[in-house]
Scaffold this active site. Sequence first.
Site, PDB file in Angstrom:
ATOM      1  N   ARG A 165      -0.475   8.334  35.762  1.00 17.97           N
ATOM      2  CA  ARG A 165       0.612   9.444  35.626  1.00 17.97           C
ATOM      3  C   ARG A 165       0.832   9.810  37.375  1.00 17.97           C
ATOM      4  NH1 ARG A 165       0.473   7.413  31.361  1.00 17.97           N
ATOM      5  NH2 ARG A 165       1.291   8.251  29.415  1.00 17.97           N
ATOM      6  N   SER A 239       4.413  13.785  25.977  1.00 14.80           N
ATOM      7  CA  SER A 239       3.024  14.640  26.400  1.00 14.80           C
ATOM      8  C   SER A 239       3.496  15.595  27.246  1.00 14.80           C
ATOM      9  CB  SER A 239       2.024  13.483  27.067  1.00 14.80           C
ATOM     10  OG  SER A 239       1.700  12.639  26.154  1.00 14.80           O
ATOM     11  N   GLU A 335       2.044  17.184  32.786  1.00 18.86           N
ATOM     12  CA  GLU A 335       2.518  16.069  33.254  1.00 18.86           C
ATOM     13  C   GLU A 335       3.830  15.919  33.746  1.00 18.86           C
ATOM     14  OE1 GLU A 335       1.900  12.290  30.650  1.00 18.86           O
ATOM     15  OE2 GLU A 335       3.996  12.265  30.549  1.00 18.86           O
TER      16      GLU A 335
HETATM   17  N1  EPU Z   1      -5.545  13.641  19.245  1.00 21.44           N
HETATM   18  C1  EPU Z   1      -5.980  14.561  18.216  1.00 21.44           C
HETATM   19  N2  EPU Z   1      -5.130  15.573  17.920  1.00 21.44           N
HETATM   20  C2  EPU Z   1      -3.707  15.682  18.316  1.00 21.44           C
HETATM   21  C3  EPU Z   1      -3.477  14.271  19.306  1.00 21.44           C
HETATM   22  C4  EPU Z   1      -4.248  13.488  19.718  1.00 21.44           C
HETATM   23  O1  EPU Z   1      -7.022  14.683  18.099  1.00 21.44           O
HETATM   24  O2  EPU Z   1      -2.935  16.606  18.265  1.00 21.44           O
HETATM   25  C5  EPU Z   1      -6.594  12.691  19.316  1.00 21.44           C
HETATM   26  C6  EPU Z   1      -6.155  11.189  18.640  1.00 21.44           C
HETATM   27  O3  EPU Z   1      -6.978  11.273  17.524  1.00 21.44           O
HETATM   28  C7  EPU Z   1      -6.859  10.218  19.597  1.00 21.44           C
HETATM   29  C8  EPU Z   1      -6.903  10.718  20.929  1.00 21.44           C
HETATM   30  O4  EPU Z   1      -6.550  12.068  20.959  1.00 21.44           O
HETATM   31  O5  EPU Z   1      -8.035  10.074  19.267  1.00 21.44           O
HETATM   32  C9  EPU Z   1      -5.602  10.147  21.803  1.00 21.44           C
HETATM   33  O6  EPU Z   1      -4.427  10.277  21.228  1.00 21.44           O
HETATM   34  P1  EPU Z   1      -3.201   9.262  21.312  1.00 21.44           P
HETATM   35  O7  EPU Z   1      -3.536   7.844  21.055  1.00 21.44           O
HETATM   36  O8  EPU Z   1      -2.053   9.687  20.608  1.00 21.44           O
HETATM   37  O9  EPU Z   1      -2.829   9.335  22.866  1.00 21.44           O
HETATM   38  P2  EPU Z   1      -2.657  10.355  23.917  1.00 21.44           P
HETATM   39  O10 EPU Z   1      -4.037  10.253  24.855  1.00 21.44           O
HETATM   40  O11 EPU Z   1      -2.621  11.660  23.320  1.00 21.44           O
HETATM   41  C10 EPU Z   1      -1.514   9.041  25.460  1.00 21.44           C
HETATM   42  C11 EPU Z   1      -0.118   9.264  26.434  1.00 21.44           C
HETATM   43  C12 EPU Z   1       1.118   8.850  25.800  1.00 21.44           C
HETATM   44  C13 EPU Z   1       1.056   7.580  25.066  1.00 21.44           C
HETATM   45  C14 EPU Z   1      -0.351   7.452  24.505  1.00 21.44           C
HETATM   46  C15 EPU Z   1      -0.627   6.170  23.773  1.00 21.44           C
HETATM   47  C16 EPU Z   1      -0.843  10.940  28.240  1.00 21.44           C
HETATM   48  C17 EPU Z   1      -0.820  12.321  28.562  1.00 21.44           C
HETATM   49  N3  EPU Z   1      -0.134  10.444  26.933  1.00 21.44           N
HETATM   50  O12 EPU Z   1      -1.462   9.859  24.668  1.00 21.44           O
HETATM   51  O13 EPU Z   1       2.104   9.128  26.677  1.00 21.44           O
HETATM   52  O14 EPU Z   1       2.140   7.129  24.507  1.00 21.44           O
HETATM   53  O15 EPU Z   1      -1.449   7.865  25.179  1.00 21.44           O
HETATM   54  O16 EPU Z   1      -0.851   5.175  24.592  1.00 21.44           O
HETATM   55  O17 EPU Z   1      -1.649  10.053  28.794  1.00 21.44           O
HETATM   56  C18 EPU Z   1       3.912  10.685  27.470  1.00 21.44           C
HETATM   57  O18 EPU Z   1       3.084  10.278  28.616  1.00 21.44           O
HETATM   58  O19 EPU Z   1       4.662  11.409  27.454  1.00 21.44           O
HETATM   59  C19 EPU Z   1       3.012   9.880  26.428  1.00 21.44           C
HETATM   60  C20 EPU Z   1       3.666  10.211  25.234  1.00 21.44           C
END
Ligand code: EPU
Length: 339
Positions: A165, A239, A335
Amino acid sequence: MVSILHNQSLKSFNTFGLDVSARYLVEVHSLDELKGLVKSEEYLSGQHLFLGGGSNVLFTQDVKGLVVRNLLKGIAVVNQSADDVYVKVASGEVWHEFVLNCIANGWAGVENLSLIPGSVGAGPMQNIGAYGVELKDVFYELEALDLESLEVKVFSKEDCKFGYRESVFKHELKGKYFITSVTFNLQQHATLNTSYGAIQQQLNLKGIAAPSIKDVSDAVIAIRSTKLPNPNVLGNAGSFFKNPEVESTLFSELKAAHPDIVGYPLESGNVKLAAGWLIEQCGWKGKIVGNCGSHKDQALVLVNYGGATGAEVYALALSIKKSVFEKFGVEINPEVNVI
Ligand code: EPU
């Protein structure tokens, strides 16, 4: 010459739906318009802000200067071979429309990045990424206008200094360039990336054994639609925080204290923590504070339930940051661009 409007609401130009105003607002459709604008009194009189899709910004106050909406359009194949296709895209194109265009043409590489809100020009600014793919993986070069010399400069992948990012445009070159186009290196024959757990699950659910790029795109759209609120329905900017990186020794300590903690080992030896998990553990998930809150399905997404101010959302973000730090000793940072 472009027409500059005075005292305009930005509510429909930011996906949080925040009702702030801009002293001046203008749309640019071409490089020439942009060059003319940069010499205008309104541009020179003070603050200026370039807006793509407005999907990664939190306005905490009115903009006292000029807001420039980027409406540069056009998608063209500039080179191709049996394996590669190079596609030059104007920065004001809508990202997801570009992705759909690629899928319709059979150009592979961006299908995992389906449904990301925002414009093409905003993509390299923060190296957008999702489901195991980042923009840098398909990036070839970009063109940007130097806002002082008014010369167009070509930036290679190395020049952009992409990180998670991150890019040079968020740091050393912040505010110095206007990205006018991005050229992508896409593939004529897909090498699909379905290793991100949920994609494969979604394909299995649909009984698809040999997926096409359209199948992968549809799977990503389905996953995003269940996890992430639609900004047209509920104001948000995806995010809100980046996933923080910690050293492996700290990760081991955290893991001992919190066995369920979610972390992804990085090549550097550090571990990237899931900020959504940290926030959820602090009890914020689904919590509503005034007119805003942390989303019920993805704690990392802050939402405007209607009528929130940017200051209110920012205050919530700071409270979340504080409680994550108090509980885990880990700092999480936005972010989203806070203005
Ligand atoms: N999780 C929780 N609780 C929550 C949310 C997530 O426990 O409320 C856990 C999930 O169970 C999972 C882990 O956290 O084990 C990761 O969650 P997720 O796959 O939803 O991905 P993220 O790391 O929260 C990132 C990006 C997203 C992107 C997704 C999918 C960042 C800051 N965000 O989210 O990007 O869509 O991966 O690749 O890196 C964005 O940048 O705006 C965005 C939506």
